[in-house]
Design a protein around this motif. Sequence first.
Motif, PDB file in Angstrom:
ATOM      1  N   ASP A   1       0.830  -1.206   0.000  1.00 33.82           N
ATOM      2  CA  ASP A   1       0.000   0.000   0.000  1.00 33.82           C
ATOM      3  C   ASP A   1       0.864   1.255   0.000  1.00 33.82           C
ATOM      4  O   ASP A   1       0.361   2.354   0.261  1.00 33.82           O
ATOM      5  N   ALA A   2       2.142   1.101  -0.310  1.00 33.91           N
ATOM      6  CA  ALA A   2       3.063   2.234  -0.258  1.00 33.91           C
ATOM      7  C   ALA A   2       2.709   3.273  -1.315  1.00 33.91           C
ATOM      8  O   ALA A   2       2.303   2.939  -2.428  1.00 33.91           O
ATOM      9  N   THR A   3       2.894   4.542  -0.950  1.00 36.24           N
ATOM     10  CA  THR A   3       2.753   5.624  -1.920  1.00 36.24           C
ATOM     11  C   THR A   3       3.893   5.517  -2.927  1.00 36.24           C
ATOM     12  O   THR A   3       5.056   5.367  -2.553  1.00 36.24           O
ATOM     13  N   VAL A   4       3.555   5.594  -4.211  1.00 40.50           N
ATOM     14  CA  VAL A   4       4.552   5.417  -5.273  1.00 40.50           C
ATOM     15  C   VAL A   4       4.688   6.721  -6.047  1.00 40.50           C
ATOM     16  O   VAL A   4       3.689   7.373  -6.366  1.00 40.50           O
ATOM     17  N   LEU A   5       5.919   7.101  -6.351  1.00 36.98           N
ATOM     18  CA  LEU A   5       6.198   8.265  -7.188  1.00 36.98           C
ATOM     19  C   LEU A   5       6.772   7.771  -8.516  1.00 36.98           C
ATOM     20  O   LEU A   5       7.822   7.134  -8.548  1.00 36.98           O
ATOM     21  N   ILE A   6       6.069   8.072  -9.611  1.00 34.63           N
ATOM     22  CA  ILE A   6       6.510   7.674 -10.950  1.00 34.63           C
ATOM     23  C   ILE A   6       7.100   8.897 -11.638  1.00 34.63           C
ATOM     24  O   ILE A   6       6.430   9.922 -11.771  1.00 34.63           O
TER      25      ILE A   6
ATOM     26  N   LEU B   1       6.537  11.620  -0.570  1.00 32.87           N
ATOM     27  CA  LEU B   1       6.272  10.898  -1.814  1.00 32.87           C
ATOM     28  C   LEU B   1       7.435  10.003  -2.226  1.00 32.87           C
ATOM     29  O   LEU B   1       7.248   8.983  -2.893  1.00 32.87           O
ATOM     30  N   ASN B   2       8.642  10.377  -1.833  1.00 34.92           N
ATOM     31  CA  ASN B   2       9.858   9.730  -2.314  1.00 34.92           C
ATOM     32  C   ASN B   2      10.167   8.459  -1.524  1.00 34.92           C
ATOM     33  O   ASN B   2      11.286   8.246  -1.069  1.00 34.92           O
TER      34      ASN B   2
END
Length: 642
Positions: free
Chosen positions: A32-37, A172-173
Amino acid sequence: MLTTYNHTDSPRLVDPASLAFQSLLDKFAPTDATVLIVGETGTGKEVVARYLHHHSQRRHGPFLAVNCGALTESLAEAELFGHEKGAFTGATQSHPGWFESAQGGTLLLDEIGELSPSLQVKLLRVLQEREITRVGSRKAIKVDVRVIAATHVDLAQAIRERRFREDLFYRLNIAVVPLPPLRQRREDIPLLAQHFLALYARRLGRPARCLSPDALEALREYSWPGNIRELENTLHNAVLLSREETLTPAQLRLAGYSEQGFSESNDSTLDSFLQQQLKSQPQQLFDRVISSLISNALSMTDQNQTQASALLGISRHTLRTHLANQGMIKGRRKAPVTASTSNVQGTQERELRIGYQKFGNLGVLKARQSLEHCFAQQGISVLWSEFPAGPQLLYALQNNEIDFGTTGEVPPIFAQASGNAVTYIAWEPPAPSSVGIVVPHDSDIRTINDLRGKRISVNKGSNVHWLLLQLLEEAGIGLDELKVVYTPPKYPLTASDYLSVDAWMMWDPLLSAAESNPELRVLVNGEGRVRNHQFYLARRDYVEQHDDILRQLVESLQQTGLFIDSHRHEASMLLAQELGLEIASVERALTRRSHKTRAMAFEVIKEQQTIADRFYALGLINKPVRVRDAVWQFSSALSLIE
């Protein structure tokens, strides 16, 4: 693995660079981690986000994507976090925002680098506390949403320039997916090319296409500044236009390609050119380079500022600032027109900024370029801006980004109620069968009564929004008995779209295209429920200053309408190429309505007033509207068909 359509027929990418980020996706997806693309424009950031969602525990929940760069400063907070009734002018009822709508699923915040500083603070709190507060409320609402952010901006540089918060960046990172550009993973090009050829041959109903060895080599050698999106568009265009089964390099229309191959255009050549210019003609070189970049980007995108800014890797606001500095557009603040300035108007170059939706009279008028030829001799420049729907177009009209456009009957009522100085110029006859509600073919929704408890996608304040209200009243269903997801129209639908909602409100030509799709079914259309007029609208101040331009424009629209009605197949071919839809679908959509532009008449004003009064009675607009006050006084004097 990754395509813009359906994961089930996706090619397996083989380039080492692709395999590297593939392994990251497979590690991040189950969490469920926040991902930064992070990646250049066109590298497939939304496709990657959909892949993460589909392979997560949330895959049965909604997947929603919002472009942060497209959110207006005044309404961005309400769009993201929702608002209560009466929170601001025009807020006639409470509405959930993107976070609440994505409950239990995934929310993609695309182009997060364009988010305003004030919203960055509030987003940080949402990520930390997992709760939102609607505009106009003090009550916190818990949200269970996985957030994926995407950007083409160098956030580290944005932090140094104080355009992005450092604390939000660190939040975010956590799980970063760097997407390499297509030029750095050339081994994927043959697989992607074959996939797109098969996809668009099937979608357009064409025989299978293949690439000649020279064409495949040209694809490998090309630099692909637009990345996968450019590759997809190139092959889509080739399938649409070619008659031969085997595609040659010439049919790909790659920039800089000739029979001798690609011209030298590498970085060293550019450096050598700039060094030569600095030595020989250093005067105003910076301004000349910027001007050339912008003019070429606009030329390549048919003057579409949104696409041009994406091509240049800058925001639309930055592009418009450069255009204003170069005198190519007018600034937001204009001096009032006085008698002394209006006297010399005829000797100054003027412009007409048109908002359009790639369909109908304006779409054909742009494709034929007859308006530009007509106005060129008079020193009038024509600029075109594309919009997904009427509400977005009227917002641009209100903010002085365009001068003229066309919408259905509902958006101008909302605009007039909110104080938008919109003026009715002309109209086209009703087309009730051009709007409808679409469901999956195997859906259990068989009648309007089955909509209770379902999730329905609709563009807020549009004609199909009005149709939805009529359908619910017909079935005796209250708005609180279903889930309305406000989002602009979209077609074709992806696998995640089928999971996000149960039905889609659509209008032509998307409705016509959906009718040809065996996976979809039109539940009902607008026959007997709505009129679905089409209106041509302009800013009031533009009407007052340039009524001569509007007279000529409306006459051109009349001639275009006559052309469409008498040459529907030819008009369909012009629009199908722009829309990326089958010619038969576009032609069916054009057949469903008359395109004869007409002067505003008492009967249509009365019908529009009836709709406005109904909206006010239902509490959907916050004040009564007098339609006739917004009608162009010269409209009745036009020599148009009544």
